[in-house]
Design an enzyme around this catalytic site. Sequence first.
Site, PDB file in Angstrom:
ATOM      1  N   ARG A 130       0.824  -1.219   0.000  1.00 22.00           N
ATOM      2  CA  ARG A 130       0.000   0.000   0.000  1.00 22.00           C
ATOM      3  C   ARG A 130       0.862   1.275   0.000  1.00 22.00           C
ATOM      4  NH1 ARG A 130      -3.830  -0.449   4.877  1.00 22.00           N
ATOM      5  NH2 ARG A 130      -2.093  -1.641   5.720  1.00 22.00           N
ATOM      6  N   GLU A 131       1.983   1.213  -0.732  1.00 20.42           N
ATOM      7  CA  GLU A 131       2.904   2.346  -0.755  1.00 20.42           C
ATOM      8  C   GLU A 131       2.230   3.629  -1.251  1.00 20.42           C
ATOM      9  OE1 GLU A 131       3.412  -0.620  -2.007  1.00 20.42           O
ATOM     10  OE2 GLU A 131       5.486  -1.305  -1.795  1.00 20.42           O
ATOM     11  N   LYS A 190      -0.896   4.468  -1.103  1.00 18.19           N
ATOM     12  CA  LYS A 190      -1.799   4.973  -0.064  1.00 18.19           C
ATOM     13  C   LYS A 190      -1.009   5.810   0.956  1.00 18.19           C
ATOM     14  CE  LYS A 190      -4.068   3.267   4.069  1.00 18.19           C
ATOM     15  NZ  LYS A 190      -5.437   3.767   4.005  1.00 18.19           N
ATOM     16  N   ILE A 235     -28.575   2.737  15.888  1.00 16.89           N
ATOM     17  CA  ILE A 235     -28.332   1.647  14.937  1.00 16.89           C
ATOM     18  C   ILE A 235     -27.370   0.593  15.493  1.00 16.89           C
ATOM     19  CG2 ILE A 235     -27.659   1.145  12.539  1.00 16.89           C
ATOM     20  CD1 ILE A 235     -30.234   2.827  12.918  1.00 16.89           C
ATOM     21  N   SER A 295     -23.659   0.920  16.913  1.00 15.28           N
ATOM     22  CA  SER A 295     -22.355   1.287  17.447  1.00 15.28           C
ATOM     23  C   SER A 295     -22.398   2.683  18.059  1.00 15.28           C
ATOM     24  CB  SER A 295     -21.295   1.220  16.351  1.00 15.28           C
ATOM     25  OG  SER A 295     -21.641   2.055  15.273  1.00 15.28           O
ATOM     26  N   ARG A 321      -8.302   4.452   0.210  1.00 17.67           N
ATOM     27  CA  ARG A 321      -8.941   3.501   1.118  1.00 17.67           C
ATOM     28  C   ARG A 321      -8.886   2.088   0.553  1.00 17.67           C
ATOM     29  NH1 ARG A 321     -12.396   5.563   5.262  1.00 17.67           N
ATOM     30  NH2 ARG A 321     -13.592   3.647   5.337  1.00 17.67           N
ATOM     31  N   CYS A 322      -8.428   1.153   1.389  1.00 17.57           N
ATOM     32  CA  CYS A 322      -8.372  -0.235   0.973  1.00 17.57           C
ATOM     33  C   CYS A 322      -9.168  -1.087   1.950  1.00 17.57           C
ATOM     34  CB  CYS A 322      -6.931  -0.728   0.984  1.00 17.57           C
ATOM     35  SG  CYS A 322      -5.874   0.194  -0.129  1.00 17.57           S
ATOM     36  N   GLU A 346     -26.213  -3.951  -2.416  1.00 16.73           N
ATOM     37  CA  GLU A 346     -24.973  -3.775  -3.179  1.00 16.73           C
ATOM     38  C   GLU A 346     -24.734  -4.771  -4.293  1.00 16.73           C
ATOM     39  OE1 GLU A 346     -21.292  -3.611  -1.090  1.00 16.73           O
ATOM     40  OE2 GLU A 346     -21.875  -1.695  -0.203  1.00 16.73           O
ATOM     41  N   HIS A 361     -22.971  10.878   8.997  1.00 20.97           N
ATOM     42  CA  HIS A 361     -21.691  10.986   8.281  1.00 20.97           C
ATOM     43  C   HIS A 361     -21.080  12.362   8.416  1.00 20.97           C
ATOM     44  CE1 HIS A 361     -24.056   7.724   6.544  1.00 20.97           C
ATOM     45  NE2 HIS A 361     -22.903   7.097   6.509  1.00 20.97           N
TER      46      HIS A 361
END
Length: 757
Positions: free
Chosen positions: A15-16, A18, A432, A434, A516-517, A606, A696
């Site tokens: 992930r360089e 990133k 919801i 969390s 983002r991964c 999805e 969000h």
Amino acid sequence: MKTTIIGYPRIGSQRELKFASEKYFKGEISSEELQETAKKLRYENLEIQRKSDLDIIPSNDFSFYDGMLDTAVLLNALPERYLDLGLSELDTYFAAARGYQGEKGDVKALAMKKWFNTNYHYMVPEIGDDTAIRLVGSKPFDLFSEALQNGVKTKPVIIGAYTFLKLSRFMGTKKAEDFVEETAAAYIEILWKFSEANAEWVQLDEPCLVMDMNETDKRLFVGLYEKILGNKGSIKVLLQTYFGDVRDCYNELCGLPFDGVGLDFVEGKQTIDLVLKNGFPKDKVLFAGIVNGKNIWRNNYEKTLEIIEKIISKCGEIVLNTSCSLLHVPYTLENEAKLTEDVKKHFAFAKEKLGELAELKKISASHDPRETPEFKANSALMNETRSGENAAVHNRVNELSEKDHTRLPEFSEREKMQKNRFKLPLFPTTTIGSFPQTAEVRMTRSDFKKGAISEEQYDEFMKNRIKDCIELQEKLGLDVLVHGEFERNDMVEYFGECLDGYIFTEKAWVQSYGTRCVKPPVVWGDISRAKPMTVKWSKYAQSCTDKPVKGMLTGPVTILNWSFPREDISLRESALQIALAIRDEVLDLEANGISIIQVDEAALREKLPLRKSDWKSDYLDWAIPAFRLVHSGVKPETQIHTHMCYSEFADIITDIDDMDADVITFEASRSDLTILDVLKANDFRTEVGPGVYDIHSPRVPSKEEIKTALRKMLDKIPAEKLWVNPDCGLKTRGKAETVPSLENLVNAAKELRNENK
Ligand code: GLN
Ligand code: ZN
């Protein structure tokens, strides 16, 4: 036969990209240093592909953020608001990708959307009436010459004109059709430039061709390419499709003067039939996508060979290809030190897929392909039974019948019994699941994982968090409480780790968007639940209060959709296996005094197939029953909730009702509440909690604002069916905004209750 791929992952095997990008965003490295990292990664990728003996190596598959955004920049379609900031070229690009807030201005990012049926997201270009589409960028040409300097004549890869226009958002009165001339002209110029640079192939990606196409779509596609190909010079143009078959435009596509056509034989259910029934023009090269670019399992050479043997007489030259870009799989197994050889031999990540293409090339060149050592080794591997078989699980799935998917008594009767049991006020308030996760919570989890603290220490810490969370909710006056989910970093990983049959990788990161991964777990074998997964936490939480505390689980469809699935059994079967495991947990929770259980299906929408005609048969017909299996065994008085992240389910509304949950909460605060009309029009019977504010954003919604939203909801939803809650989990929020937001939410509900007495 030659080999190629559609694209290679670009984030770096460690992930360089990133990390370098994120450092650059923070001002810790210069743009030159970031460019240097990018260049090095491109070079490494080129070397890997060259050493793997890949015949046609792609270029311009690299991106600092996203290929659609790159194309918008290339074609002069970046909105003025980003250019007006007066930033450097790179920073303007990042402003469009991530938004910009600083001394030069304050602009939001372009919208982001899911890329077809993958977990990758692309930036949605905006095209206004005054957008003048023309070639202004140079990235594809620069990267082509860079690779040429490194000794490789590559195949530049660009999003095609049709897909670019189809996926763009038209901001004014003009539509895609109004941009045909100028878009075609820009692509002609691109092709000419590559001719001049002496390229052989240019790949134009047109995944939109695998979607349902109407007559207007076909006219747009044909119109664009008649123009583009009529004036392309000597360059060879490859029309590349992926993520499905091109049944709606196969004949049009064969009739156009493309030099090559890329078809997906892995996900394209009808691809092989299209080729066999209609034939394939002998003057075109068929780029046959036979190595799965989306999943991590070894290719089955026998199956691949069968496809090749079937189509070979129908076409001229064939190039062996991946089914889509390798962007959607991790880099290489070489990074996985902890997986045993027994497991690894069944996997092929991006680098290993290059090896498979080379082997397949060798095999198909042989006059006796099935006698080659590569083929034999692969057959032996495919015939091996993997260690993950579990006969008991198979039997359980096989013995399922309709009654296991049917909860009794029917909804309205249960609703009455539950109203009687819980005696909740009108407009019950809840969250919801969390609650804000502090650095301390994350650190404690990681300390426990590393073995730095004992289980007792960990449990005590978590119980204290739960206790505080319950106290807070009681103080706020919420009606249905949650334990807070402090033990989870991720709603799928947590369950994957608790379930038998899952495998976890160390470095198998896949780009989700920008920097983002995600690291999806792998469904390795038959899934079962070794022991209770959440009972300890839920039971403790319930012991802290007299109010009901919701048990909190993730549903089978979401768990499966966010994992790498098996290919040796159907998705349906995997979903049912997971559903049975979750069902056991549901029943355990119930037996331990938990009276309300929420089963999240955040990702249900999805993975809807790209074509509407496949929705039922390929997906909903197993996804909805899998969900029902999870909760059909509970008592009538036990209340089942579910949660979905997007309210974009207008077109599957009856299927959502068919999930037969008692309550559903979903995101509605950012959409225009049109979903409410759909609920009303369809006589939606499940009780609903459309989110009353957007979690969000750190903004605190006022009480009045929430009341206004609720009043609008009451126009469409019967009062006795309406719940009051935020639109998603509060995990990523701070306590500072969460407490006042929930205070306002509870007070809004209370005031509305009085008004409706
Ligand atoms: N229960 C989960 C939470 O509150 C749901 C997360 C989600 O919908 N993505 O975090
Ligand atoms: Zn959500």
